[in-house]
Scaffold this active site. Structure first.
Site, mmCIF file in Angstrom:
data_model
loop_
_atom_site.group_PDB
_atom_site.id
_atom_site.type_symbol
_atom_site.label_atom_id
_atom_site.label_comp_id
_atom_site.label_asym_id
_atom_site.label_seq_id
_atom_site.Cartn_x
_atom_site.Cartn_y
_atom_site.Cartn_z
ATOM 1 N N GLN A 184 33.882 -36.441 45.364
ATOM 2 C CA GLN A 184 32.660 -36.581 46.155
ATOM 3 C C GLN A 184 32.944 -36.777 47.641
ATOM 4 O OE1 GLN A 184 29.381 -38.896 43.741
ATOM 5 N NE2 GLN A 184 31.297 -40.005 43.554
ATOM 6 N N TYR B 186 41.424 -52.373 37.848
ATOM 7 C CA TYR B 186 41.088 -51.476 38.951
ATOM 8 C C TYR B 186 41.002 -52.244 40.266
ATOM 9 C CZ TYR B 186 38.064 -48.741 42.051
ATOM 10 O OH TYR B 186 37.516 -48.094 43.135
ATOM 11 N N ALA C 77 41.981 -41.752 44.747
ATOM 12 C CA ALA C 77 42.048 -43.055 44.072
ATOM 13 C C ALA C 77 41.973 -42.862 42.567
ATOM 14 C CB ALA C 77 40.917 -43.966 44.531
#
Length: 301
Positions: A27, A139, A74
């Site tokens: 995105q 995370y 990421a």
């Protein structure tokens, strides 16, 4: 598509070569490319760069010599990271060290994108840049490790930008999932006790380009302005999408508690980021998240 250079002060202009990590399917990567300002040269490699490969990264950056590196890559599979901590650490932390070393070698400015997940419990006030960090998931811990590495290696020449709840008309995200489910079902259930700030990736991209031109350093926060629960966000998606004809039925949105929708990874219940310092530093305030949502949905019509 370009964004106007009026985003910058009158006495400055974009004049740089930029390399963006991550997949073109991502995105933010996509939004950075379509908001590319005039005066910025977009650098590419024949094949996608593996940012966990130190030799490949050092060689690529020595060859391309970008003025700015934006790390939009990421490991973002929050729940999967609980069972793949090594993979998450490799991308979210070790790769940041490699990029920092490469940027230092060619004297490039590095912007690294991080997350609200580095924070933990809250007193109900928005987190400022130097709030205590206490991630509650693998995370979040790996993203924090990346931040700490960057701060140690490039304390004066790199920028860490924390964001949250990112969505776009491109790729997979909460907004597009809600649209699909609302067109398939008469009711959906959405968590109502987790609060944050939805962020249009396009608005984030515009802020990153401005920070790049200003060579901002340190830590900044960027999200859409305002706050919402996931339930609030879903209700707004339904209302705005109905007006635009993206949903052809009335759908009931039912609030759920975190306990009713357990996940492998814990999520922060409140992760609103304070934006005032960033707005002042960039002279570029964020739009309200609902205005951005409406603009994004119009792209889908």
């Amino acid at each position: 598509m370009t964004i106007p250079s009026v985003l910058l002060p009158d006495d400055q202009a974009y004049d740089m070569k930029a390399f963006i990590t991550g997949s073109s399917r991502g995105q933010l990567h996509w939004e950075l490319q379509r908001t590319l300002p005039e005066g910025v040269e977009w650098l590419e490699l024949p094949e996608r760069l593996d940012i966990t490969d130190r030799i490949a990264v050092m060689d690529a950056m020595a060859q391309l010599k970008p003025d700015i590196i934006i790390n939009a890559a990421a490991y973002t599979a929050v729940d999967k990271a609980e069972s793949e901590p090594d993979q998450a650490m490799a991308v979210n932390a070790h790769a940041v060290q490699i990029l920092a070393e490469a940027a230092t070698a060619i004297e490039a400015h590095l912007i690294h994108v991080s997350t609200d997940f580095v924070f933990g419990a809250s007193d109900g006030s928005p987190f400022v840049e130097d709030s205590v960090v206490a991630p509650v998931s693998v995370y979040g811990k790996t993203k924090l490790a990346g931040e700490q590495i960057l701060s140690k290696l490039m304390p004066e020449t790199a920028l860490c930008v924390r964001t949250a709840w990112v969505y776009s008309s491109h790729g997979n995200n909460f907004v597009k999932t809600m649209l699909r489910l609302m067109n398939e079902r008469g009711a959906v259930g959405v968590i109502a006790d987790q609060v944050g700030s939805p962020t249009w990736a396009r608005a984030l991209a515009e802020a990153l380009w401005r920070a790049a031109a200003l060579r901002s350093a340190g830590t900044m926060h960027w999200t859409g302005a305002g706050v919402a629960s996931w339930y609030d966000f879903a209700v707004a998606i339904h209302e705005e999408a109905r007006v635009l004809g993206l949903i052809d039925r009335e759908v009931v949105v039912n609030p759920l508690t975190t306990e009713q929708y357990p996940t492998p990874a814990a999520r922060p219940h409140y992760s609103v980021l304070e934006l005032t310092q960033t707005w002042q530093s960039l002279d570029h305030p964020a739009r309200h998240w609902r205005d951005d949502l409406r603009s994004m949905l119009k792209e889908l019509t």
